[in-house]
Design a protein around this motif. Structure first.
Motif, PDB file in Angstrom:
ATOM      1  N   PHE A 520      -2.976  65.614  30.285  1.00 25.71           N
ATOM      2  CA  PHE A 520      -4.273  64.537  30.739  1.00 25.71           C
ATOM      3  C   PHE A 520      -2.877  62.665  30.473  1.00 25.71           C
ATOM      4  N   GLN A 521      -4.034  62.093  30.893  1.00 22.95           N
ATOM      5  CA  GLN A 521      -3.452  60.806  30.191  1.00 22.95           C
ATOM      6  C   GLN A 521      -4.212  60.129  28.779  1.00 22.95           C
ATOM      7  N   THR A 522      -3.336  59.922  27.906  1.00 18.88           N
ATOM      8  CA  THR A 522      -3.943  59.554  26.830  1.00 18.88           C
ATOM      9  C   THR A 522      -3.374  57.969  26.363  1.00 18.88           C
ATOM     10  N   GLU A 523      -2.761  57.712  27.516  1.00 21.25           N
ATOM     11  CA  GLU A 523      -2.672  56.095  27.252  1.00 21.25           C
ATOM     12  C   GLU A 523      -3.961  55.337  27.360  1.00 21.25           C
ATOM     13  N   SER A 524      -4.677  54.370  26.545  1.00 17.66           N
ATOM     14  CA  SER A 524      -5.892  53.919  26.707  1.00 17.66           C
ATOM     15  C   SER A 524      -7.479  54.263  26.785  1.00 17.66           C
ATOM     16  N   ARG A 525      -7.041  55.130  26.244  1.00 14.97           N
ATOM     17  CA  ARG A 525      -7.905  56.397  25.670  1.00 14.97           C
ATOM     18  C   ARG A 525      -8.271  56.483  24.386  1.00 14.97           C
ATOM     19  N   LEU A 526      -9.299  56.111  24.305  1.00 16.77           N
ATOM     20  CA  LEU A 526     -10.434  55.425  23.041  1.00 16.77           C
ATOM     21  C   LEU A 526     -11.203  56.987  22.726  1.00 16.77           C
ATOM     22  N   LEU A 527     -11.279  57.841  21.558  1.00 12.51           N
ATOM     23  CA  LEU A 527     -12.157  59.159  21.911  1.00 12.51           C
ATOM     24  C   LEU A 527     -12.874  58.690  20.720  1.00 12.51           C
ATOM     25  N   PHE A 528     -14.002  59.111  20.650  1.00 13.86           N
ATOM     26  CA  PHE A 528     -15.426  58.759  19.114  1.00 13.86           C
ATOM     27  C   PHE A 528     -16.230  59.817  19.247  1.00 13.86           C
ATOM     28  N   SER A 529     -16.848  60.055  18.102  1.00  9.84           N
ATOM     29  CA  SER A 529     -17.979  61.586  18.134  1.00  9.84           C
ATOM     30  C   SER A 529     -19.564  60.988  18.183  1.00  9.84           C
ATOM     31  N   VAL A 530     -20.537  60.888  18.710  1.00 13.71           N
ATOM     32  CA  VAL A 530     -21.157  60.656  18.950  1.00 13.71           C
ATOM     33  C   VAL A 530     -22.706  61.826  18.335  1.00 13.71           C
ATOM     34  N   SER A 531     -23.623  61.546  17.202  1.00 11.59           N
ATOM     35  CA  SER A 531     -24.082  62.894  16.528  1.00 11.59           C
ATOM     36  C   SER A 531     -25.312  62.322  16.373  1.00 11.59           C
ATOM     37  N   MET A 532     -26.260  62.556  17.564  1.00  9.20           N
ATOM     38  CA  MET A 532     -27.773  62.700  17.683  1.00  9.20           C
ATOM     39  C   MET A 532     -28.734  62.965  16.098  1.00  9.20           C
ATOM     40  N   PRO A 533     -29.571  62.466  16.612  1.00  9.57           N
ATOM     41  CA  PRO A 533     -31.080  63.690  15.979  1.00  9.57           C
ATOM     42  C   PRO A 533     -31.337  64.279  16.285  1.00  9.57           C
ATOM     43  N   ASP A 534     -31.413  65.203  15.322  1.00  7.85           N
ATOM     44  CA  ASP A 534     -32.395  66.716  15.894  1.00  7.85           C
ATOM     45  C   ASP A 534     -33.301  66.352  16.941  1.00  7.85           C
ATOM     46  N   SER A 535     -34.413  65.492  16.479  1.00 12.20           N
ATOM     47  CA  SER A 535     -35.684  65.053  17.372  1.00 12.20           C
ATOM     48  C   SER A 535     -35.247  64.833  19.158  1.00 12.20           C
ATOM     49  N   TYR A 536     -34.288  64.215  18.601  1.00 12.61           N
ATOM     50  CA  TYR A 536     -33.662  63.670  20.859  1.00 12.61           C
ATOM     51  C   TYR A 536     -34.086  64.799  21.639  1.00 12.61           C
ATOM     52  N   ALA A 537     -33.212  65.831  20.503  1.00 10.53           N
ATOM     53  CA  ALA A 537     -33.037  67.626  21.148  1.00 10.53           C
ATOM     54  C   ALA A 537     -33.837  67.814  22.053  1.00 10.53           C
ATOM     55  N   GLN A 538     -35.240  67.816  20.588  1.00 16.73           N
ATOM     56  CA  GLN A 538     -36.830  68.282  20.616  1.00 16.73           C
ATOM     57  C   GLN A 538     -37.366  67.715  21.428  1.00 16.73           C
ATOM     58  N   LYS A 539     -36.878  66.189  21.837  1.00 15.56           N
ATOM     59  CA  LYS A 539     -37.709  65.618  22.378  1.00 15.56           C
ATOM     60  C   LYS A 539     -37.172  65.767  24.071  1.00 15.56           C
ATOM     61  N   GLY A 540     -36.067  66.031  23.876  1.00 17.87           N
ATOM     62  CA  GLY A 540     -35.892  66.006  25.445  1.00 17.87           C
ATOM     63  C   GLY A 540     -35.165  64.214  25.617  1.00 17.87           C
ATOM     64  N   VAL A 541     -35.073  63.355  25.247  1.00 14.54           N
ATOM     65  CA  VAL A 541     -34.184  62.755  24.826  1.00 14.54           C
ATOM     66  C   VAL A 541     -32.974  61.557  25.389  1.00 14.54           C
ATOM     67  N   GLY A 542     -32.328  63.179  24.316  1.00 13.18           N
ATOM     68  CA  GLY A 542     -30.884  63.356  24.523  1.00 13.18           C
ATOM     69  C   GLY A 542     -30.206  62.793  26.000  1.00 13.18           C
ATOM     70  N   LYS A 543     -30.286  63.436  27.182  1.00 14.03           N
ATOM     71  CA  LYS A 543     -29.546  62.489  28.464  1.00 14.03           C
ATOM     72  C   LYS A 543     -29.779  60.750  28.590  1.00 14.03           C
ATOM     73  N   GLN A 544     -31.031  60.559  28.140  1.00  9.63           N
ATOM     74  CA  GLN A 544     -31.707  59.451  28.339  1.00  9.63           C
ATOM     75  C   GLN A 544     -30.874  58.416  27.224  1.00  9.63           C
ATOM     76  N   PHE A 545     -30.155  58.739  26.203  1.00 10.16           N
ATOM     77  CA  PHE A 545     -30.375  58.146  25.508  1.00 10.16           C
ATOM     78  C   PHE A 545     -28.304  58.256  26.031  1.00 10.16           C
ATOM     79  N   LEU A 546     -27.951  59.273  26.061  1.00 12.48           N
ATOM     80  CA  LEU A 546     -26.301  59.075  26.810  1.00 12.48           C
ATOM     81  C   LEU A 546     -26.431  58.230  27.998  1.00 12.48           C
ATOM     82  N   ASP A 547     -27.263  57.950  28.593  1.00 12.29           N
ATOM     83  CA  ASP A 547     -27.341  57.045  29.855  1.00 12.29           C
ATOM     84  C   ASP A 547     -27.438  55.696  29.989  1.00 12.29           C
ATOM     85  N   ARG A 548     -28.020  55.842  28.555  1.00  8.04           N
ATOM     86  CA  ARG A 548     -28.045  54.207  28.207  1.00  8.04           C
ATOM     87  C   ARG A 548     -26.921  53.931  27.301  1.00  8.04           C
ATOM     88  N   LEU A 549     -26.419  54.415  26.055  1.00  6.69           N
ATOM     89  CA  LEU A 549     -24.783  54.510  26.000  1.00  6.69           C
ATOM     90  C   LEU A 549     -23.690  54.182  27.262  1.00  6.69           C
TER      91      LEU A 549
END
Length: 573
Positions: A520-549
């Motif tokens: 796979f290509q690695t040039e001009s790629r930036l990798l970072f991690s996102v840790s969402m609060p547990d409440s996002y999973a409990q309320k089912g809003v994790g997907k909406q957060f990622l979409d906005r991101l």
């Protein structure tokens, strides 16, 4: 009495010599008086007493040779002569010390890393009784895997070989309430994990079994030593404070001591048993402390018995299951790391050997130009042993000077390497000039002095004094000396070629690895991690957060595309 006499001879030399002069004068006067009373004139008596005495200076030398500390005086005299000789040859002295300093410095720095990674004892009590437990599925080609959570609880309950069995699970958490939100390492451990290791908190208390009765919902935490010092400045009042992790409040009950492995995380949370633990998720590191008198073989047989019981009870998940044990001595470094560090230590050892051979050749060349000096010393009565010791003294001074400068270079090199935090080199931050490393430096300084000075010392001429004195400064060396110098030069070139070939192969392999296609290509790629609060999973809003991101990222002019994945590529799992 001998120590008292030695101290007097070394510290009150003028008084001792004055006493010797007075004693010889008194004895000579007594002899002269005896001769005079026998009928000789005073002049004849004085001459006869001098003849019977045998010469005052000869008597003094005889007395000095048997006096306590005479060998120290001789050694001091030879040391001063060697210093004067090296001072009269500044080019040879500077070149030799520089080569030895680089060789000894490199060897000392690498040995410090080697000692810290492979030889320094682990910071645990009775560490030889602590082992790591892994699962196997040999029928599926799996000879080592981290155990599943449910299997860990069964091993803990059913074994007869361990005084304690505990588990560690790597985790992360969002730390809030102390400035901007921060993702921190928050490993989860079973109660008793640190007792199994054999460590105790430096502040506060360890997790209790009551803390773990709430399963994964305990509200207490232990703090890692490095995190405590960097974030709280080593404040002892941190015990009892509250931290917010993943939108929950945790009370700090203790601070762990520094060390590796297992003790380097920022925070630790307890977990306990719950009925729906998984048997198919291999993600828990399990350790055990052997009971007194139980061997590794006996513990392995006990674990295989448990594996058979689990295979019968849970055939779908545990069919073909087994266990393996690894001693704690294998925790710090992998086999590849051990091999790499040994090869590196051997490489710097070869460089030091090349430096020794080079210095020996320089001292041989210097010996050829000093044949007249050696002949004069021999004519004045110097024994071959004393000549060898005199020449070896110069080599020892060169190696000692090189060792002192080399230890300084090693200190600078370690301080330059440690901030890089090289991956694959365990406990690099703990490498330093401890007594073992300094002892190693002293040992190689001694060996260096012997190796570089032995050949020139043995070539010191004991015969041919007349020809050496007659030829003056037109010395060219004997055939044997030229042959020895040629052999040393050939060996030096051979060792240099060996090191260069090894370095070339290493560079070639590294270059090939850097050019290897990852798929796979690695040039001009930036990798970072996102840790969402547990409440996002409990309320089912994790997907909406990622979409906005993704919308905000894609709106940036420098971003072509954005996506998410739960595990990094090529990281396993």
């Amino acid at each position: 009495m001998r120590l008292k006499a030695l101290w007097r001879n070394l510290t009150r030399k003028r008084k001792v010599e004055a006493d010797l002069d007075a004693e010889i004068h008194s004895y000579r006067t007594m002899l002269a008086d005896e001769k005079t009373s026998g009928g000789l004139t005073p002049d004849e008596a004085r001459r006869a007493s001098l003849l019977e005495l045998g010469g005052e200076e000869q008597v003094k030398e005889t007395v000095r040779d048997v006096r306590s500390g005479a060998w120290l005086e001789g050694l001091g005299a030879e040391l001063r002569q060697s210093l004067r000789g090296l001072r009269h040859a500044p080019a040879l002295t500077i070149l030799s010390i520089s080569m030895l300093a680089l060789g000894i410095g490199g060897s000392t720095a690498v040995f410090s890393i080697f000692y810290s990674a492979l030889l320094r004892p682990l910071p645990f009590r009775d560490v030889e009784r602590v082992v790591q437990i892994s699962e196997t599925r040999l029928s599926r080609g799996i000879d080592q895997a981290t155990p599943a959570e449910a299997n860990f609880w069964d091993v803990r309950a059913l074994n007869h070989s361990f005084s304690e069995v505990a588990a560690y699970h790597y985790g992360e958490a969002n730390l809030t309430g102390m400035g901007p939100a921060e993702k921190v390492d928050a490993a989860e451990v079973s109660a008793g994990f640190f007792r199994t290791l054999g460590v105790s908190p430096v502040l506060g208390r360890d997790f209790s079994y009551d803390d773990a009765r709430n399963g994964w919902n305990a509200d207490v935490a232990l703090m890692g030593n490095k995190f405590w010092r960097s974030r709280f400045g080593g404040d002892a009042s941190v015990v009892g404070r509250t931290l917010r992790l993943n939108e929950r409040a945790y009370t700090i009950v203790g601070v762990l001591p520094p060390g590796e492995p297992w003790l380097g995380d920022q925070l630790y949370l307890p977990f306990g048993y719950h009925a729906d633990a998984s048997r198919g998720s291999w993600e828990f590191n399990v350790i055990g402390r052997l009971r007194p008198g139980v061997s590794m073989a006996g513990a392995h047989a006990d674990l295989q018995r448990i594996a058979g019981l689990l295979a019968q009870t849970y055939p779908a998940e545990c069919q073909g299951m087994g266990f393996s044990l690894k001693p704690s001595s294998t925790w710090v470094a992998t086999d590849n790391t051990r091999l790499a560090l040994r090869v590196l230590l051997a490489a710097v050892g070869l460089l030091l050997l090349i430096a020794c051979v080079n210095v020996a050749n320089l001292l041989l060349a210097r010996g050829i130009t000093r044949q007249r000096e050696i002949a004069v010393r021999t004519a004045l009565g110097a024994s071959r042993g004393r000549l060898v010791r005199y020449i070896m003294m110069e080599s020892a001074l060169l190696s000692l000077s090189g060792a002192v400068i080399g230890v300084g270079l090693a200190y600078v090199a370690l301080r330059a390497v440690q901030p890089l935090d090289m991956l694959g080199i365990p406990r690099l931050s703990g490498a330093g000039l401890n007594p073992w490393v300094l002892g190693f430096a002293a040992l190689i300084a001694l060996l260096t002095g012997l190796l570089s000075g032995l050949a020139p010392a043995l070539q010191a001429p004991a015969t041919g004094i007349a020809s050496a004195l007659r030829d003056g400064d037109r010395q060219t060396g004997s055939r044997g000396q030229h042959r020895l110098r040629g052999t040393l030069a050939t060996g030096e070139v051979a060792l240099s070629v060996l090191v260069l070939v090894g370095a070339g192969l290493l560079i070639r392999s590294f270059t090939r690895l850097t050019r290897l296609s990852l798929g796979f290509q690695t040039e001009s790629r930036l990798l970072f991690s996102v840790s969402m609060p547990d409440s996002y999973a409990q309320k089912g809003v994790g997907k909406q957060f990622l979409d906005r991101l993704f919308q905000r990222l894609s709106a940036l002019p420098s971003v072509v595309a954005a996506g998410a994945v739960n595990t990094r590529p090529m990281e396993g799992g």
